[in-house]
Design an enzyme around this catalytic site. Structure first.
Site: not given
Ligand code: AMP
Ligand code: MG
Length: 472
Positions: A85, A87, A107, A119, A177, A244-245, A254
């Site tokens: 989701g 995040g 973002k 965070d 996605r 998810d990407n 992403d």
């Molecule tokens: P990503 O590696 O960017 O595809 O992120 C994978 C998952 O981790 C996604 O659900 C993002 O929303 C979550 N995510 C990545 N960085 C953070 C962060 N700093 N705080 C909260 N969620 C994160």
């Molecule tokens: Mg992602």
């Protein structure tokens, strides 16, 4: 115009999102703004007021009448299924122009229901990196999400070091996605409603087909093939092709640990966490195929009532991937070589060339430019295998109607400049120190990648220790 639409929220049940305002930041400051992109979007008029704009782009204040959300999705990360989701992202809404709908998403905008232990924030350096890489991809003619702005938050973000925080405004045809379908299938009983919404949004003509879910899978597969072939054309390594990407709209999405390959090698990996090379340069088509099989699996209940029959049909569709990819890949490579009328024989020509580039550690981008200008580097020119390759290449090109025709094809398919890792790092370092000019200068060069300009040379050994990171 109404502020912004939100068809996702209006059409789907609340399992698919949570209402979520961005978390306000202390002291927002716009670091870059993409005027060219803004001109193509139907942005709310209020944004011409600078104060409203900065509040909007930093998430300090949502526009009246909008309903920001965080989207729920799942995904396979390095092969493992997980609930995910947004995040650290919030969808502010959708802007529609001439029937084209675009998500406007922040973002790095703070914690959401899906943040887990994160965070919700992002560093200035990584958001500027996404801005630069995604815009470079756009100018290379490759489908991608785009970047409207980067805003410094005035707050610190703690990673291995203390960093300046920032928020990126990302523009996408949608943020749906493969992992969104995994979520719909395994966490809700709304797979059919979700799929219909997505098809209405992205492929409305498919409702006329007999099996819309199967045809949708076919569409996504073909968009993915086009995309990966384009990545292979310019040496782009996505770095984290988790399900998810992978956007079902076929956009590159992403920009975490992505990087461009310099010296040609099929196993090139820069991501610090990809120790097995799952997402290595040459593995990208295989991973796209794997991800599509996950999408197929999620769509099974809609493909046929009888499970066996559904599996049969989905398998047949997915098994066509390698053949289709190969045709498309070799066509692209033959274009890079300026061969207008391709024959099956040319595939050997491509394979032999890539083996030579790999053996001699030749820069992938510079090679095709130097080939076009008859100035390939000495170590290659002196290799007798290369010399005989060149004769075969000349023969293949002799099928062209004219020399110019082949050169034009080469110019259209071979960029002269790409975001070189060492330059990207250099301009990001300066930007974080407060000097954004080098970043803007590099962006200007990258906005005309096919125009004849000086080739870029990479400091020797730079890539050997170069590493990229996720989620910074
Ligand atoms: P990503 O590696 O960017 O595809 O992120 C994978 C998952 O981790 C996604 O659900 C993002 O929303 C979550 N995510 C990545 N960085 C953070 C962060 N700093 N705080 C909260 N969620 C994160
Ligand atoms: Mg992602």
């Amino acid at each position: 115009m109404a502020a912004l639409e939100n068809s996702y929220r209006d059409n789907l049940s609340s399992e698919f999102y949570s209402d979520q305002l961005p978390v306000p930041v202390q002291n927002p400051d716009i670091i870059c703004f993409n005027h060219d992109l803004a001109d193509t979007l139907n942005l709310p008029k209020e944004l011409s007021n600078p104060e409203v704009a900065i509040n909007f782009l930093s998430g300090k204040e949502a526009l009246n009448g909008t309903h920001p959300i965080a989207q729920a999705y799942a995904g396979h990360q390095f092969g493992q299924f997980t609930m995910l989701g947004d995040g650290r992202a919030v969808l502010l809404g959708e802007s529609v122009r001439d029937g084209h709908r675009f998500d406007i998403q922040l973002k790095g905008s703070g914690v959401t229901k899906y943040s887990r232990r994160g965070d919700g924030r992002a560093t200035l350096s990584s958001m500027l990196r996404e801005y630069l890489m995604s815009e470079a991809m756009h100018h290379l003619g490759i489908k991608t999400t785009r970047s409207l702005a980067v805003v410094k938050t005035g707050e610190s973000v703690y990673r291995e070091q203390v960093n300046d925080g920032a928020i990126l405004t990302r523009i996408a045809e949608s943020h749906i996605r493969v992992g969104s379908f995994e979520y719909a299938r395994y966490y809700t009983d709304q797979l059919a409603a979700f799929t219909k919404y997505v098809i209405k949004r992205h492929d409305p003509d498919l409702f006329e087909s007999e099996n819309y879910a199967l045809e949708f899978l076919n569409r996504v597969m073909n968009r993915q093939i086009d995309l990966i072939v384009d990545w292979m054309r310019v040496g782009f390594i996505h770095g984290v092709m988790n399900t998810d990407n992978m956007s079902i709209a076929g956009e590159t999405i992403d920009y975490g640990p992505c990087a461009f390959m310099n010296a040609y090698h099929i196993n090139t990996v820069f991501s610090s966490i990809d120790r097995q090379g799952r997402y290595a340069f040459g593995n990208q088509p295989r991973i796209a195929h794997w991800n599509l099989a996950i999408l197929a699996n999620a769509l099974l209940p809609l493909i046929a009532k009888d499970e066996k029959e559904a599996v049969n049909q989905a398998e047949q569709m997915i098994q066509s991937f390698p053949g289709l990819y190969e045709v498309s890949y070799y066509k692209m490579m033959v274009n890079k070589l300026g061969i207008v009328h391709a024959s099956l024989e040319d595939r050997k020509l491509v394979d032999e060339l890539l083996a030579l580039l790999q053996k001699h550690h030749v820069d992938y981008t510079n090679f095709f430019v130097s080939l076009r200008y008859n100035s390939v580097e000495q170590k290659l020119a002196e290799d007798s295998v290369y010399q005989s390759w060149q004769k075969k290449w000349d023969q293949a090109r002799s099928r062209n109607n004219s020399l110019e025709e082949g050169l034009k094809l080469m110019d259209q398919n071979n960029p002269v400049v790409i975001p070189r890792n060492h330059l990207v790092e250099e301009v990001l370092k300066k930007a974080v120190e407060g000097d954004i000019d080098p970043f803007n200068q590099l962006m200007t060069k990258l906005s005309k990648p096919y125009t004849h300009q000086d080739m870029q040379y990479v400091p020797s050994d730079f890539d050997e220790s170069y590493q990229t990171f996720c989620g910074t």
